[in-house]
Scaffold this active site. Structure first.
Site, PDB file in Angstrom:
ATOM      1  N   LYS A  14       4.847 -37.457  26.660  1.00  0.00           N
ATOM      2  CA  LYS A  14       4.124 -37.385  28.111  1.00  0.00           C
ATOM      3  C   LYS A  14       3.930 -35.869  28.161  1.00  0.00           C
ATOM      4  O   LYS A  14       2.761 -35.443  28.647  1.00  0.00           O
ATOM      5  CB  LYS A  14       5.014 -37.931  29.336  1.00  0.00           C
ATOM      6  CG  LYS A  14       5.376 -39.386  29.297  1.00  0.00           C
ATOM      7  CD  LYS A  14       5.636 -40.023  30.341  1.00  0.00           C
ATOM      8  CE  LYS A  14       7.215 -39.312  30.900  1.00  0.00           C
ATOM      9  NZ  LYS A  14       8.289 -39.757  29.923  1.00  0.00           N
ATOM     10  N   ARG A  91       7.604 -44.126  38.735  1.00  0.00           N
ATOM     11  CA  ARG A  91       8.655 -44.571  37.733  1.00  0.00           C
ATOM     12  C   ARG A  91       9.299 -45.865  38.144  1.00  0.00           C
ATOM     13  O   ARG A  91      10.027 -46.364  37.656  1.00  0.00           O
ATOM     14  CB  ARG A  91      10.078 -43.557  37.677  1.00  0.00           C
ATOM     15  CG  ARG A  91       9.942 -42.570  36.429  1.00  0.00           C
ATOM     16  CD  ARG A  91      11.218 -41.756  36.324  1.00  0.00           C
ATOM     17  NE  ARG A  91      11.411 -41.508  35.216  1.00  0.00           N
ATOM     18  CZ  ARG A  91      10.874 -40.148  34.490  1.00  0.00           C
ATOM     19  NH1 ARG A  91      10.087 -39.223  35.226  1.00  0.00           N
ATOM     20  NH2 ARG A  91      11.407 -39.797  33.421  1.00  0.00           N
ATOM     21  N   ARG A 130      14.993 -32.666  20.696  1.00  0.00           N
ATOM     22  CA  ARG A 130      14.570 -31.825  21.644  1.00  0.00           C
ATOM     23  C   ARG A 130      16.054 -31.232  22.441  1.00  0.00           C
ATOM     24  O   ARG A 130      16.013 -29.885  22.773  1.00  0.00           O
ATOM     25  CB  ARG A 130      14.007 -32.602  22.861  1.00  0.00           C
ATOM     26  CG  ARG A 130      13.590 -31.532  24.024  1.00  0.00           C
ATOM     27  CD  ARG A 130      12.516 -32.624  24.832  1.00  0.00           C
ATOM     28  NE  ARG A 130      13.259 -33.259  25.900  1.00  0.00           N
ATOM     29  CZ  ARG A 130      12.895 -34.120  26.724  1.00  0.00           C
ATOM     30  NH1 ARG A 130      11.653 -34.317  26.652  1.00  0.00           N
ATOM     31  NH2 ARG A 130      13.558 -34.849  27.268  1.00  0.00           N
ATOM     32  N   ARG A 136      18.742 -29.118  28.131  1.00  0.00           N
ATOM     33  CA  ARG A 136      18.800 -30.176  29.338  1.00  0.00           C
ATOM     34  C   ARG A 136      20.131 -30.728  29.367  1.00  0.00           C
ATOM     35  O   ARG A 136      20.536 -31.442  28.364  1.00  0.00           O
ATOM     36  CB  ARG A 136      17.544 -31.027  29.109  1.00  0.00           C
ATOM     37  CG  ARG A 136      16.227 -30.425  29.784  1.00  0.00           C
ATOM     38  CD  ARG A 136      15.006 -31.325  29.604  1.00  0.00           C
ATOM     39  NE  ARG A 136      15.221 -32.563  30.042  1.00  0.00           N
ATOM     40  CZ  ARG A 136      14.201 -33.433  30.234  1.00  0.00           C
ATOM     41  NH1 ARG A 136      12.879 -33.092  30.168  1.00  0.00           N
ATOM     42  NH2 ARG A 136      14.295 -34.561  30.705  1.00  0.00           N
ATOM     43  N   ARG A 147      19.164 -43.322  30.077  1.00  0.00           N
ATOM     44  CA  ARG A 147      17.825 -43.102  30.598  1.00  0.00           C
ATOM     45  C   ARG A 147      16.924 -44.112  29.909  1.00  0.00           C
ATOM     46  O   ARG A 147      15.975 -44.679  30.653  1.00  0.00           O
ATOM     47  CB  ARG A 147      17.184 -41.672  30.121  1.00  0.00           C
ATOM     48  CG  ARG A 147      17.868 -40.443  30.965  1.00  0.00           C
ATOM     49  CD  ARG A 147      17.600 -39.282  30.415  1.00  0.00           C
ATOM     50  NE  ARG A 147      16.552 -38.810  29.990  1.00  0.00           N
ATOM     51  CZ  ARG A 147      16.155 -37.924  28.856  1.00  0.00           C
ATOM     52  NH1 ARG A 147      17.153 -37.612  28.361  1.00  0.00           N
ATOM     53  NH2 ARG A 147      14.985 -37.441  28.884  1.00  0.00           N
TER      54      ARG A 147
HETATM   55  P1  ADP Z   1      12.052 -37.672  30.621  1.00  0.00           P
HETATM   56  O1  ADP Z   1      10.558 -38.578  30.479  1.00  0.00           O
HETATM   57  O2  ADP Z   1      12.031 -37.146  29.139  1.00  0.00           O
HETATM   58  O3  ADP Z   1      13.052 -38.675  31.166  1.00  0.00           O
HETATM   59  P2  ADP Z   1      11.604 -36.053  33.179  1.00  0.00           P
HETATM   60  O4  ADP Z   1      11.396 -34.455  32.776  1.00  0.00           O
HETATM   61  O5  ADP Z   1      10.219 -36.700  33.348  1.00  0.00           O
HETATM   62  O6  ADP Z   1      11.714 -36.736  31.541  1.00  0.00           O
HETATM   63  O7  ADP Z   1      12.498 -36.619  33.884  1.00  0.00           O
HETATM   64  C1  ADP Z   1      13.822 -36.154  33.884  1.00  0.00           C
HETATM   65  C2  ADP Z   1      14.532 -36.771  35.042  1.00  0.00           C
HETATM   66  O8  ADP Z   1      14.202 -36.271  36.333  1.00  0.00           O
HETATM   67  C3  ADP Z   1      14.578 -38.469  35.115  1.00  0.00           C
HETATM   68  O9  ADP Z   1      15.697 -38.914  34.183  1.00  0.00           O
HETATM   69  C4  ADP Z   1      14.965 -38.522  36.521  1.00  0.00           C
HETATM   70  O10 ADP Z   1      16.551 -38.477  36.880  1.00  0.00           O
HETATM   71  C5  ADP Z   1      14.432 -37.425  37.283  1.00  0.00           C
HETATM   72  N1  ADP Z   1      13.182 -37.905  37.640  1.00  0.00           N
HETATM   73  C6  ADP Z   1      11.734 -37.337  37.436  1.00  0.00           C
HETATM   74  N2  ADP Z   1      10.756 -37.966  37.832  1.00  0.00           N
HETATM   75  C7  ADP Z   1      11.314 -38.842  38.559  1.00  0.00           C
HETATM   76  C8  ADP Z   1      10.834 -39.874  39.522  1.00  0.00           C
HETATM   77  N3  ADP Z   1       9.546 -40.064  39.564  1.00  0.00           N
HETATM   78  N4  ADP Z   1      11.741 -40.816  40.164  1.00  0.00           N
HETATM   79  C9  ADP Z   1      13.003 -40.637  40.077  1.00  0.00           C
HETATM   80  N5  ADP Z   1      13.525 -39.682  39.235  1.00  0.00           N
HETATM   81  C10 ADP Z   1      12.673 -38.897  38.575  1.00  0.00           C
END
Ligand code: ADP
Length: 193
Positions: A14, A91, A130, A136, A147
């Site tokens: 993404k 999400r 990654r 991270r 996740r």
């Molecule tokens: P990835 O898609 O690789 O998991 P992101 O950077 O989009 O990474 O998100 C990392 C973390 O941030 C998620 O696992 C969650 O804990 C939190 N997070 C991000 N966006 C949201 C969201 N829209 N709702 C709830 N938690 C979120």
């Protein structure tokens, strides 16, 4: 003006594809993961709360996440004028409904949802790779598995939500970055034509 949601499992590409789309369509990028990681780095109250969820691989609760996104939109009114790529939001179904309401209030809507579909083995490989460079807290095998569970249980139902709205563009995300980008562009340009 064009608002795009980029959607897919962790590791589906993404962030990478968002960067390309920004250049191609002149959009602004809102990555909720980046917003939360900035708060963690700055040691804000939100950052402290968010870190507890993120390091476990869990989602930040909807109420909190929705208000964070609303703040981002309110503090940058010029963003929505040009168009936004929403990366990592929504999400959950509740987040998707809230996004519709937030955009409606601002006289706009989600125009298209790009769904990056990648097989599970490759997702894990990419995230572990990654993790070697990202530092991270959530790019380790146990958290990655959690996740992916969270994605299957809470996030993947959004696919049908957006299919029903006639907005979902399924993209095969298994090939290289350039190929995936070409597929997205072809699909979006057909829609915009
Ligand atoms: P990835 O898609 O690789 O998991 P992101 O950077 O989009 O990474 O998100 C990392 C973390 O941030 C998620 O696992 C969650 O804990 C939190 N997070 C991000 N966006 C949201 C969201 N829209 N709702 C709830 N938690 C979120």
């Amino acid at each position: 003006m064009l608002n795009i949601v980029i959607f897919g499992a962790p590791g589906s590409g993404k962030g990478t594809q968002s960067e390309r789309l920004i250049d191609e369509y002149g959009l602004h990028h809102i990555s909720t993961g980046d917003v939360l990681r900035r708060h963690i780095a700055e040691g804000t109250e939100l950052g402290t709360v968010a870190n507890q969820y993120i390091s476990q691989g869990h989602l930040i609760p909807d109420d909190l996440m929705i208000s964070v996104l609303e703040d981002v939109l309110d503090s940058n009114p010029e963003l929505t004028a040009k168009g936004v790529i929403f990366d990592g939001f929504p999400r959950t179904i509740d987040q998707a409904k809230s996004l519709n309401t937030m955009l409606e209030k601002r006289g706009t809507k989600v125009h298209a949802v790009v769904g990056l579909e990648v097989n599970e083995d490759d997702l894990i490989k990419r995230l572990l790779q990654r993790g070697k460079e990202s530092g991270r807290s959530d790019d380790n095998l146990d958290t990655i598995r959690e996740r992916l569970n969270v994605y299957h249980n809470q996030t993947s139902p959004l696919r049908d939500f957006y299919v029903n709205e006639g907005k979902y563009h399924a993209i095969d995300g298994n090939s290289d970055v350039d190929h995936v980008f070409e597929s997205i562009k072809t699909s979006l340009d057909r829609k915009l034509a």
